[in-house]
Design a protein around this motif. Structure first.
Motif, PDB file in Angstrom:
ATOM      1  N   UNK A  40       0.838  -1.739   0.023  1.00 55.94           N
ATOM      2  CA  UNK A  40      -0.352   0.010   0.305  1.00 55.94           C
ATOM      3  C   UNK A  40       1.011   1.305   0.202  1.00 55.94           C
ATOM      4  N   UNK A  41       1.868   1.413   0.060  1.00 53.44           N
ATOM      5  CA  UNK A  41       2.902   2.224   0.218  1.00 53.44           C
ATOM      6  C   UNK A  41       3.274   2.883  -0.956  1.00 53.44           C
ATOM      7  N   UNK A  42       3.042   2.110  -2.311  1.00 53.52           N
ATOM      8  CA  UNK A  42       2.902   3.225  -3.524  1.00 53.52           C
ATOM      9  C   UNK A  42       1.832   3.829  -3.951  1.00 53.52           C
ATOM     10  N   UNK A  43       0.528   3.438  -3.556  1.00 56.11           N
ATOM     11  CA  UNK A  43      -0.368   4.918  -3.768  1.00 56.11           C
ATOM     12  C   UNK A  43      -0.129   5.529  -2.538  1.00 56.11           C
ATOM     13  N   UNK A  44      -0.080   5.884  -1.056  1.00 53.57           N
ATOM     14  CA  UNK A  44       0.390   6.517  -0.745  1.00 53.57           C
ATOM     15  C   UNK A  44       1.697   7.272  -0.964  1.00 53.57           C
ATOM     16  N   UNK A  45       2.717   7.058  -1.292  1.00 53.02           N
ATOM     17  CA  UNK A  45       3.242   7.633  -1.823  1.00 53.02           C
ATOM     18  C   UNK A  45       2.876   8.587  -2.724  1.00 53.02           C
ATOM     19  N   UNK A  46       2.425   8.049  -3.840  1.00 55.85           N
ATOM     20  CA  UNK A  46       1.695   9.042  -4.791  1.00 55.85           C
ATOM     21  C   UNK A  46       0.733  10.116  -4.337  1.00 55.85           C
TER      22      UNK A  46
END
Length: 71
Positions: A40-46
């Motif tokens: 889930x870190x990829x969508x959060x980072x975006x």
């Protein structure tokens, strides 16, 4: 703390970059079927980088507006 929007936007950008680093370093890998596994870190980072960039953009637009309003 005169420019709260700029500070908050910078904080969002830093958090977004940190989430992206965590994603790339620890949670992104290929499984045995060569499928990319992400967390889930990829969508959060975006999301955080987008919101931070939007805040910086709004700060710049507001600063230009105030300069033009004075003249």
């Amino acid at each position: 703390m005169k420019h709260k929007l700029l500070w908050f936007s910078g904080l969002l950008l830093i958090i977004g970059i940190a989430f992206g680093y965590i994603e790339i370093t620890y949670y992104q890998y290929l499984d045995e079927k060569n499928v990319l596994i992400e967390s889930v870190f990829l969508p959060l980072s975006m999301l955080f980088v987008f919101l931070g960039a939007l805040g910086v953009f709004l700060f710049i637009i507001r600063a230009i507006w105030l300069i033009l309003k004075k003249t």
